[in-house]
Every structure is written in C-alpha cells, then in structure tokens.
Design an enzyme around this catalytic site. Structure first.
Site, PDB file in Angstrom:
ATOM      1  N   ALA A  61       0.969  -1.199  -0.043  1.00  0.00           N
ATOM      2  CA  ALA A  61      -0.102   0.044   0.000  1.00  0.00           C
ATOM      3  C   ALA A  61       1.007   1.295   0.059  1.00  0.00           C
ATOM      4  O   ALA A  61       0.758   2.490  -0.682  1.00  0.00           O
ATOM      5  CB  ALA A  61      -0.885  -0.081   1.308  1.00  0.00           C
ATOM      6  N   HIS A 190       6.836   2.982   2.000  1.00  0.00           N
ATOM      7  CA  HIS A 190       7.440   4.319   1.542  1.00  0.00           C
ATOM      8  C   HIS A 190       8.934   4.248   1.271  1.00  0.00           C
ATOM      9  O   HIS A 190       9.733   4.581   0.210  1.00  0.00           O
ATOM     10  CB  HIS A 190       7.247   5.518   2.497  1.00  0.00           C
ATOM     11  CG  HIS A 190       5.645   5.323   2.916  1.00  0.00           C
ATOM     12  ND1 HIS A 190       5.338   6.309   3.900  1.00  0.00           N
ATOM     13  CD2 HIS A 190       4.765   5.112   2.275  1.00  0.00           C
ATOM     14  CE1 HIS A 190       4.101   5.935   4.211  1.00  0.00           C
ATOM     15  NE2 HIS A 190       3.617   5.666   3.066  1.00  0.00           N
TER      16      HIS A 190
END
Ligand code: ICS
Length: 472
Positions: A61, A190
């Site tokens: 995600a 990230h």
C-alpha cells in the site's frame, strides 16, 4: 485545554487498557500517553498487537498507493492476485492531469495471479504483461512492478525479469520488492519505494529545461484532491520554479532531474524524508520542511522558504502574504464564529495528525487528541509542540480505543479515515475523512483553506445531528 489534565488523560488511558488481557495491556500501554509538550512521549513503529483491530496498511500500500501510483506518465503494475490492485485503484484521490491512456496511466494493471502462477512461478506471466503494457500504451515513460505478498513468498525474481524486459522493450522497468508482509505498516513501503526511485530513476535521464537559481522540488505532496496544483501555484507565485512534484501528478523525467534543484521542499516528512537525506548526502541539496495547511502555517512556511533565497523571493513572499491575508481573514470571519471552541479528535497516517492542527486553530477550534497509524519517533517529536499539553496522543490506536476516547473527550468533530467514519457517525459525531478529503479538496495552500473551512463547518454544523439520537 479546559478540563484536560495529565491525570485525567492518564486515567482515561488506564480505563481503556483495563479490558485487554495482561499481555496486550503491557504492549499497548507505551503507545498511549498525555502530551508532555516537548518530546516523543509514545512508543511507535512497532508490530501491531495480534487480535487488536488496527487501521494500518501494508508495505505494498505504501509503495503502490502512496509513492509510485501517483506518477502519472508511467504504468504501475500490481504484481500478484487481482485484489490488491483493485482495492488500491483510485481510492486515495491522487488526481492526475493529462489524457488517460496517452499522458496519464491511472488505471489498474495487474498480473492477476492464479493458482498455477503460485505453483509454477509468475515470472513468465510478468514478462508477457510487460510486453502487453508496452504494446498497448507505447507512450508510457516507464513501468513499475510492485510486488504483492505471494511474489516474495514463492521467491519469484522480478528484478531479473525487469532487467531483461527493460532491455528488450527499451523502456525503464523498475522492480519494487514491496511485498505486503514486509515491516509493520505501509511505512516500510514508502522507504522501499524511495530506495527504488534513488536506484532506478534519479539522474538516469536527460531533461531539457535549463537550470535556474530558483529550481525547487515539491516533495511529499500527492495531489490528494488537487493539493499539488494549489501548492505549486503558490510556490510559483513567489517566484520559484517547481521542477518536479513528488509524486502527486508526477512525471518521470522531472523526478529524474530532481538532483539538479537548489532546494527540496518537503511537505510529507514521514513518507519522503529518506529521499531528501539521500539527495543531501549525494548531491548537496538542502531540504526544508514546511506546512501548507491553514493561513498561519502557510505564512510561517512561506517566510521560511523565502529565507533560503534572495531579496527578490523574500519581497515576493511579503507581497503574496499581503495579497492573501485579507482573503483568508474573510474566510475566518465567516466560519470562526460557527466553529469557535469546538473540539477535534484526529487520527490519520503519518503527517496530517500534526500538520492540520494549525488549520483547525485558525478556525478557533481546539484539537483535544491526535494520533498516527504508522508514525515514527521523529514524527511524534514534531507533534508534541503542536498539540496542547496533556491532551491524549495515541499510536496505532485500535477502533476500541478510539471509541472509548471519543466517549470520554466528547469531540465535536472526528477527523480520520473511511474505516472510522461510520463508527463515529453512528455515535452521532460529525466526521471528516482526512485521507481523501471526503471527495473534496484541495486543502493545501491558500486555495485549499476556504474549502477546508467550508467542509468543516458543513460537517460540524449540519442540522442532521439535532434530528437523530444515537443509541451508542
Ligand atoms: Fe504522508 Mo492516507 Fe500522505 Fe500522510 Fe502518507 Fe497515507 Fe495519505 Fe495519510 C498519508 S503520504 S494515504 S501525508 S496522502 S501513507 S492520508 S503520511 S495515511 S497522513
């Protein structure tokens, strides 16, 4: 805040912890604390306690949805079973300019793994998919391959496939080993994505635009509801040249040329501080954190940005502030009387729980509790001074904890995500979705604040709330 003391907050926390079994209680306790105003007072970035309902996402995600997905002129492949791609398609509202299929590729690409791909491996299928993507969308500048859990579990070598296909198809193919099971939240996604941008994109391409002393990059703005467009216009208005946007409405060539900018301006510290550090170490590019939520923070940020440049930019900054101050004051004059003293409880991902505090305060509201799904210690350090002392700070909170806090604090608005929205609305509490801006936006910059103020007023002062009685 009136009625909130260190003791009352601690008591509320203790009461919530009471229902957990001893082991769970011990694990959760350090993640909840009254704000001491100066330090990171909670433990963070740890594995979620099993059995506790968490709102966190996964590494995939963080890679697909957050960092890679918004780059508009690339094809982003969700590699694995179909669901991950489907549920990460479009819901974040990272808007894109351009023409779909021609200059932007915001659509779902998936290798749609079947049982045989799990058993025999999916490398062949990936190779074929890369060929098809290039054939169907010859104008795409590159292709990212974002691994879902099974790809890592069965040990496929997407790096080898990407390397070979990149050569055969003459297009950058970037493998990103962001399987969902890695790490404890989307945060590692990230980091992994920052690393792959560093390794596969920065400095790899020619970019025709001449360099100027005012070149900057807008880092950590994902164009949620048009945020990048608002922030970029404002930075241009003070005379800066926004060479690249990371990664909202992003373009591969521009991102690749970021190593030539004079300053990196970073909005979302949590998701992109890695890249700023890399570019500082490798290319000597300084970076500056800023906050474009609400006129107070915008003004403070514009001045801090101006300080990094010459008198021309500094004068522009003052001109721009003088231009917008009365416009923002008119917004405050309209909404502040309707919102004065209203209490807000915030729970979002890794930046907004501290970055939006000032915007509520501009409207006369008081933030009485805040917390993050996946922040790290350095985020909480930055949070404490933004929040009133003794208010509750919560890390990776469960739905149960949030509900209990809401019963005790009695906020007039809850600002959180879609998984929380209906729980609180059923409790009769006004709610705003602070991930996707609830189908609204932008909220960044001077363009954003009037929209933010209108939306908050609309939620808090809706006549609906006086017509219903919640059984909860
Ligand atoms: Fe940064 Mo939802 Fe951003 Fe932040 Fe990040 Fe996420 Fe969203 Fe939330 C995000 S990058 S998707 S500002 S745009 S992962 S709203 S940390 S959780 S607060």
């Amino acid at each position: 805040v009136e009625g909130i003391t260190k003791e009352s907050t601690q008591e509320m926390i203790d009461k919530v912890l009471e229902v957990y079994p001893e082991k769970g209680r011990k694990k959760r306790a350090p993640h909840l604390a009254p704000n001491d105003g100066v330090s990171s007072c909670v433990k963070s970035n740890r594995k979620t306690v099993p059995g506790v309902m968490s709102a966190r996402g996964c590494a995939y995600a963080g890679a697909k949805g957050v960092v890679w997905g918004p780059i508009r002129d690339m094809v982003h492949i969700s590699h694995g079973p179909v669901g991950c791609g489907w549920y990460s398609w479009g819901t974040r509202r990272n808007l894109m300019s351009g023409i779909n299929g021609v200059t932007n590729f915001g659509m779902q690409f998936t290798s749609d793994f079947q049982e045989k791909d799990i058993v025999y491996g999916g490398d062949k299928k990936l190779k074929q998919l890369l060929e098809e993507a290039k054939g169907l969308f010859p104008l795409a500048k590159g292709i990212s391959v974002l691994s879902e859990c099974p790809v890592g579990l069965i040990g496929d070598d997407i790096n080898a496939v990407a390397k070979q296909s990149a050569k055969e198809l003459d297009i950058p193919v970037i493998p990103c080993n962001c399987e969902g099971f890695r790490g404890v939240s989307q945060s590692l996604g990230h980091h992994i994505s920052n690393d792959t941008i560093r390794d596969f994109i920065i400095g790899t391409r020619e970019f025709a635009e001449p360099e100027s002393p005012y070149d900057i990059a807008l880092i950590g703005d994902y164009n949620i509801g048009g945020d990048v467009w608002s922030a970029k216009a404002l930075l241009e208005e003070i005379g800066l040249n926004v060479k690249a946007t990371w990664t909202g409405d992003g373009e591969l060539d521009r991102i690749a040329a970021t190593h030539t900018v004079k300053l990196n301006l970073i909005h979302c510290y949590r998701s992109m501080n890695y890249m700023c550090r890399v570019m500082e170490e490798k290319y000597g590019i300084p970076w500056l954190e800023f906050n474009f939520f609400g006129p107070s923070k915008i003004k403070e940020s514009l001045r801090a940005i101006g300080e990094r440049f010459d008198d021309r930019i500094k004068e522009n900054v003052e001109k721009v502030i003088a231009k917008y101050d009365p416009i923002m004051q008119a917004v405050i004059d309209e909404y502040r009387p309707r919102l004065e003293g209203k209490k807000v409880m915030i729970y979002v991902g890794g930046l907004r729980p501290r970055h939006t505090v000032g915007a509520y305060e501009d409207l006369g509201m008081v933030v009485v509790g805040t917390g993050y799904e996946f922040a790290h210690g350095d985020d909480y350090e930055r949070t404490s001074p933004e929040m009133p002392v003794d208010t509750v700070i919560f890390d990776d909170a469960s739905e149960f904890e949030l509900e209990k806090f809401a019963h005790q604090i009695k906020p007039d608005l809850v600002a959180s995500g879609i998984k929380e929205k209906y729980v609180f609305q059923k409790m009769g509490l006004p709610f705003r979705q602070m991930h996707s801006w609830d189908y609204s936006g932008p909220y960044h910059g001077y363009q954003g604040f009037p929209i933010f103020a209108r939306d908050i007023d609309m939620a808090v002062n809706s006549p609906t709330w006086s017509l219903i009685k919640s059984p909860f």
